[in-house]
Design an enzyme around this catalytic site. Structure first.
Site, PDB file in Angstrom:
ATOM      1  N   GLU A 116      10.753  -2.772 -13.994  1.00  0.00           N
ATOM      2  CA  GLU A 116       9.950  -3.874 -14.506  1.00  0.00           C
ATOM      3  C   GLU A 116       8.706  -4.060 -13.662  1.00  0.00           C
ATOM      4  O   GLU A 116       8.684  -3.732 -12.487  1.00  0.00           O
ATOM      5  CB  GLU A 116      10.741  -5.191 -14.440  1.00  0.00           C
ATOM      6  CG  GLU A 116      12.093  -5.126 -15.082  1.00  0.00           C
ATOM      7  CD  GLU A 116      12.801  -6.474 -15.086  1.00  0.00           C
ATOM      8  OE1 GLU A 116      12.126  -7.505 -14.874  1.00  0.00           O
ATOM      9  OE2 GLU A 116      14.021  -6.490 -15.306  1.00  0.00           O
ATOM     10  N   LYS A 118       6.407  -6.286 -11.493  1.00  0.00           N
ATOM     11  CA  LYS A 118       6.691  -7.480 -10.687  1.00  0.00           C
ATOM     12  C   LYS A 118       5.496  -8.423 -10.702  1.00  0.00           C
ATOM     13  O   LYS A 118       4.466  -8.165 -10.096  1.00  0.00           O
ATOM     14  CB  LYS A 118       7.029  -7.076  -9.249  1.00  0.00           C
ATOM     15  CG  LYS A 118       7.508  -8.239  -8.399  1.00  0.00           C
ATOM     16  CD  LYS A 118       8.023  -7.745  -7.065  1.00  0.00           C
ATOM     17  CE  LYS A 118       8.618  -8.869  -6.234  1.00  0.00           C
ATOM     18  NZ  LYS A 118       7.685  -9.933  -5.926  1.00  0.00           N
ATOM     19  N   ASP A 120       3.083 -11.509 -10.005  1.00  0.00           N
ATOM     20  CA  ASP A 120       2.783 -12.235  -8.774  1.00  0.00           C
ATOM     21  C   ASP A 120       2.543 -13.705  -9.100  1.00  0.00           C
ATOM     22  O   ASP A 120       1.414 -14.158  -9.268  1.00  0.00           O
ATOM     23  CB  ASP A 120       1.559 -11.616  -8.106  1.00  0.00           C
ATOM     24  CG  ASP A 120       1.456 -12.006  -6.650  1.00  0.00           C
ATOM     25  OD1 ASP A 120       2.404 -12.646  -6.144  1.00  0.00           O
ATOM     26  OD2 ASP A 120       0.451 -11.673  -6.022  1.00  0.00           O
ATOM     27  N   TYR A 223      12.418 -12.610 -17.052  1.00  0.00           N
ATOM     28  CA  TYR A 223      12.994 -11.373 -16.534  1.00  0.00           C
ATOM     29  C   TYR A 223      14.507 -11.417 -16.328  1.00  0.00           C
ATOM     30  O   TYR A 223      15.106 -10.433 -15.934  1.00  0.00           O
ATOM     31  CB  TYR A 223      12.298 -10.901 -15.255  1.00  0.00           C
ATOM     32  CG  TYR A 223      12.198 -11.936 -14.142  1.00  0.00           C
ATOM     33  CD1 TYR A 223      13.330 -12.407 -13.482  1.00  0.00           C
ATOM     34  CD2 TYR A 223      10.951 -12.409 -13.745  1.00  0.00           C
ATOM     35  CE1 TYR A 223      13.219 -13.332 -12.467  1.00  0.00           C
ATOM     36  CE2 TYR A 223      10.832 -13.334 -12.722  1.00  0.00           C
ATOM     37  CZ  TYR A 223      11.972 -13.797 -12.084  1.00  0.00           C
ATOM     38  OH  TYR A 223      11.863 -14.706 -11.088  1.00  0.00           O
ATOM     39  N   LYS A 309       7.379  -2.459  -3.598  1.00  0.00           N
ATOM     40  CA  LYS A 309       6.082  -3.130  -3.443  1.00  0.00           C
ATOM     41  C   LYS A 309       4.931  -2.121  -3.399  1.00  0.00           C
ATOM     42  O   LYS A 309       5.102  -0.999  -2.937  1.00  0.00           O
ATOM     43  CB  LYS A 309       6.073  -3.954  -2.145  1.00  0.00           C
ATOM     44  CG  LYS A 309       7.091  -5.083  -2.121  1.00  0.00           C
ATOM     45  CD  LYS A 309       6.736  -6.244  -3.016  1.00  0.00           C
ATOM     46  CE  LYS A 309       5.823  -7.236  -2.350  1.00  0.00           C
ATOM     47  NZ  LYS A 309       6.465  -8.061  -1.334  1.00  0.00           N
ATOM     48  N   CYS A 403     -28.349  -1.008  25.787  1.00  0.00           N
ATOM     49  CA  CYS A 403     -27.839  -0.082  24.781  1.00  0.00           C
ATOM     50  C   CYS A 403     -26.762   0.825  25.380  1.00  0.00           C
ATOM     51  O   CYS A 403     -26.989   1.436  26.425  1.00  0.00           O
ATOM     52  CB  CYS A 403     -28.992   0.757  24.240  1.00  0.00           C
ATOM     53  SG  CYS A 403     -28.433   2.107  23.193  1.00  0.00           S
ATOM     54  N   CYS A 406     -28.297   4.575  25.537  1.00  0.00           N
ATOM     55  CA  CYS A 406     -29.419   5.021  26.371  1.00  0.00           C
ATOM     56  C   CYS A 406     -29.802   4.044  27.473  1.00  0.00           C
ATOM     57  O   CYS A 406     -30.788   4.264  28.173  1.00  0.00           O
ATOM     58  CB  CYS A 406     -30.625   5.319  25.487  1.00  0.00           C
ATOM     59  SG  CYS A 406     -31.414   3.822  24.864  1.00  0.00           S
ATOM     60  N   CYS A 421     -31.552  -1.531  19.575  1.00  0.00           N
ATOM     61  CA  CYS A 421     -31.941  -0.851  20.795  1.00  0.00           C
ATOM     62  C   CYS A 421     -33.467  -0.749  20.752  1.00  0.00           C
ATOM     63  O   CYS A 421     -34.034  -0.367  19.737  1.00  0.00           O
ATOM     64  CB  CYS A 421     -31.310   0.537  20.849  1.00  0.00           C
ATOM     65  SG  CYS A 421     -31.972   1.535  22.190  1.00  0.00           S
ATOM     66  N   CYS A 426     -33.735   6.646  20.805  1.00  0.00           N
ATOM     67  CA  CYS A 426     -32.333   6.633  21.235  1.00  0.00           C
ATOM     68  C   CYS A 426     -31.363   7.229  20.222  1.00  0.00           C
ATOM     69  O   CYS A 426     -30.752   8.248  20.449  1.00  0.00           O
ATOM     70  CB  CYS A 426     -31.929   5.216  21.585  1.00  0.00           C
ATOM     71  SG  CYS A 426     -30.176   4.904  21.553  1.00  0.00           S
TER      72      CYS A 426
END
Ligand code: IVH
Length: 663
Positions: A116, A118, A120, A223, A309, A403, A406, A421, A426
């Site tokens: 079936e 499921k 929610d 169900y 699940k 940085c 660099c 930076c 760099c």
């Protein structure tokens, strides 16, 4: 999971129980939540695993042992005629098969199943007398629920009067839920107040004023049936319920074995987004009612049914480090390095933290337990910090002012969230170095070209060489247009490249003025990285074909603190193949002999053939001379072949070369 010391286990268990209890109370009693179900499940799972390590620490009131929730006051309490049970969860096919094995120990009857969808939403029980709906209740704690009859009456999919050949007394169970359309419409009307349809449905059914549920249009799907309908199968129960006027899910189906259920499960996952309601898995129930009843109940769940699940899109894990990476535009992206955790089918070990403001908003710190979200192929991010689980000595994260690539100054432009930076060169340099590192003559990682490197740098997944070896399939899959299969292949390629010949590593490092030939020369002469690293300038200057400038460049490279740091990080991830120990005995055919390759080989690339020779102690040269021992001639061999003939150097075919390798 790592084995914890008993003391650590005890402390973690205590904290987890308090946290889980708090969220369960919110969820089950107050219809409210601060963290997702998936995140809560993840905490429960951690608790479960720790309790398994120390079963004597399990107590009767642990969340792993307890039936959820108490009804709150406001509605009349209703004692259920039969407990409203919940289901045990399985998360993969192996766990599903283990469920069957457990059943097989109890019954020897052949099992058939009803699968079936499921829903929610929330479970309710509906009581009918003489075909009339007289009472409906929520699940509550499973034994006592709340009378929400008036609210249920407003749900059009619940029949107020039964149809067909119904029994005098009937009790039906099923799920109340809110369709996607209704949920979206409600959110539109009320300014996006509602986070998820399950909670919204639960909150709606418990409104004291039935006008509210009437306006919000809930739905119901049946169900189960408590009343004995005189049928043999659960699937027949569904049929009868439909006859009485209850909706039952059209996707439900009977199966004779679990192997057929797996594709059903996968198919439902694929169609999940297109269904008009939210689902969180499938339910598999033993179809024969007598067998189902014989199997009985264990704790709070029937043995004869499980919830399979869907992979959760959230999980909890621990932040091990926060690092900042420089992207193409020079923007600095903070990235959380996580204790690896499975989310929706892939391992997640990194999550983006976006920018400084986001770190402040989340107040995330190294050592924190966080909720990580990964949906589909988007890059995982952190949605929440569970501050109650924070270690005592934690310090707030301070965004770097220089940085990390660099050492230049970092600036945040006004009106922008990102830091940049200030050194324009760099990130460009950083990328060039990475391209070179994985290139054909370097580590030769097939499939990892500049385009993917760009994406990886921009997303903050890599900044230095070492980061490449920490990449997971999940990291690749989260990049745009990346197929699962190529992710798997790339991870394999990277793993293979972590065993590397010394000269390839030296070349790959991108030391200025050090090309392939120089890399080979210094590798051959010094024989180990350690010796190259500690070589004095004078040792380098005397090498053949190495001038002063090249020597100085090599010498400085290994004395540059930043480079050495990066190299040491890299050495943790790779291993350098030592030809002496690599299993390739230095064969006499190759040892000290000089080879020249010409023409195309069918089974090797040029570079592969060269590596094969070098691994066995041979040398490869680019031009033929009197000192050349062998010329390997492939298809369309050119002038080198002619020269070999002229000088009387031995020429061998690809086949002969292969025979050499085997010896
Ligand atoms: S059978 C013995 N079938 O899932 C319990 N449950 O995790 C009977 N649910 O409390 C449950 N769709 O609220 C069953 N097709 C379905 C379902 C379903 C949703 C919910 C139900 C139950 C929970 C258990």
């Amino acid at each position: 999971m790592k084995k914890l010391s008993k003391e650590t286990a005890g402390e973690r268990i205590k904290k987890l129980r308090e946290e889980i209890d708090y969220h369960r109370y919110l969820y089950h009693v107050k219809n409210n939540q601060e963290i997702s179900e998936a995140a809560l499940d993840s905490l429960k799972h951690e608790l479960f695993l720790i309790e398994q390590q120390y079963p004597d620490l399990i107590t009767a009131n642990s969340p792993t042992q307890r039936v959820a929730g108490k009804p709150i006051s406001g509605f009349t309490k209703v004692k259920h005629s039969q407990s409203m049970l919940s289901l045990n969860d399985v998360f993969d096919f192996t766990e599903l098969q283990e469920w069957k094995k457990r059943l097989k120990k109890i019954t020897d009857k052949k099992l058939t199943y009803y699968a079936e969808v499921k829903m929610d939403g929330l479970a309710v029980t509906l009581i009918y007398k003489d075909g009339q709906f007289i009472q409906g209740a929520t699940r509550g704690d499973g034994k006592v629920g709340e009378d929400v009859t008036e609210n249920l009456r407003t749900i059009e999919s619940i029949p107020l009067q039964l149809r067909g050949d119904y029994p005098k007394q009937l009790e039906v169970r099923g799920e109340v839920y809110m369709s996607k359309v209704e949920f979206d419409a409600l959110n539109k009307r009320e300014g996006g107040k509602y986070a998820n349809p399950r909670n919204t449905a639960a909150g709606t059914i418990r409104q004291l004023d039935p006008k509210i549920p009437a306006a919000r249009k809930l739905s119901f799907m049946a169900y189960d049936c408590v009343t004995d309908l005189g049928v043999d199968l659960h699937s027949e129960v569904h049929q009868r319920l439909e006859d009485f006027g209850f909706p039952s899910n059209e996707n439900n189906q009977t199966y004779t074995n679990l192997e057929e259920i797996q594709p059903y499960y996968e198919n439902i996952i694929k169609r999940r987004d297109k269904l008009p309601y939210w689902i969180d898995g499938i339910v598999i129930i033993v179809d024969m009612l007598d067998v189902y009843n014989e199997l009985g109940v264990a704790g709070k769940a029937p043995r004869g049914a499980v919830a399979y699940k869907f992979p959760a899109e959230q999980a909890t894990t621990i932040v091990e480090d926060i690092q900042v990476q420089v992207g193409r535009t020079g923007a600095l992206t903070p990235v959380a390095h996580l204790a690896p955790v499975q989310i929706a089918g892939s391992v997640v070990s990194r999550a983006t933290l976006h920018n400084e403001d986001e770190i402040k908003r989340l107040d995330v710190r190294v050592g924190d337990t966080v909720v990580v979200h990964k949906a589909g192929d988007i890059i995982p991010d952190i949605v929440q910090t569970l501050v109650n689980l924070r270690p005592k000595k934690s310090k707030a994260y301070i965004f770097p002012t220089i940085c990390p690539a660099c050492d230049s100054e970092v600036k945040r432009k006004p009106e922008e969230v990102a830091h940049y930076c200030t050194n324009a060169g760099c990130f460009a340099q950083e990328k060039e170095r990475l391209y070179h590192f994985v290139s054909k003559k370097g580590l030769d990682i097939k499939g990892l070209g500049p385009k993917i490197i760009d994406q990886l740098v921009d997303e903050g997944f890599i900044s230095g060489f070492a980061d490449i070896f920490k990449l997971t399939e999940g990291d690749f899959e989260s990049l745009e247009r990346f197929a699962e299969k190529s992710a798997t292949n790339l991870v394999k390629e990277i793993k293979a490249a972590s065993n590397i010949l010394l000269h390839r590593l030296i070349y790959a490092l991108g030391i200025r003025h050090v090309g392939e030939e120089t890399a080979i020369t210094i590798s051959d002469i010094f024989g180990s990285l350690e010796k190259i690293r500690s070589a004095e300038l004078s040792d380098l200057e005397v090498l053949p074909d190495v001038g002063d400038i090249v020597a100085q460049s090599i010498y400085s490279y290994f004395r540059d603190v930043k480079q050495v740091k990066l190299l040491d990080k890299l050495l943790v991830e790779i291993s350098i193949i030592d030809p002496q120990k690599s299993g390739y005995k230095q064969s006499d055919i190759f040892k000290g002999k000089s080879f020249v390759l010409t023409g195309a080989l069918s089974e090797f690339s040029r570079d592969e053939a060269k590596d094969q020779i070098r691994m066995r102690g041979g040398k490869v040269s680019s031009s033929v001379s009197k000192t050349t021992n062998y010329v390997v001639a492939g298809e369309k061999a050119g002038s080198k072949f002619d020269k070999a003939m002229k000088l009387g150097v031995k020429v061998i075919s690809e086949q002969e070369f292969k025979d050499f390798l085997k010896k």
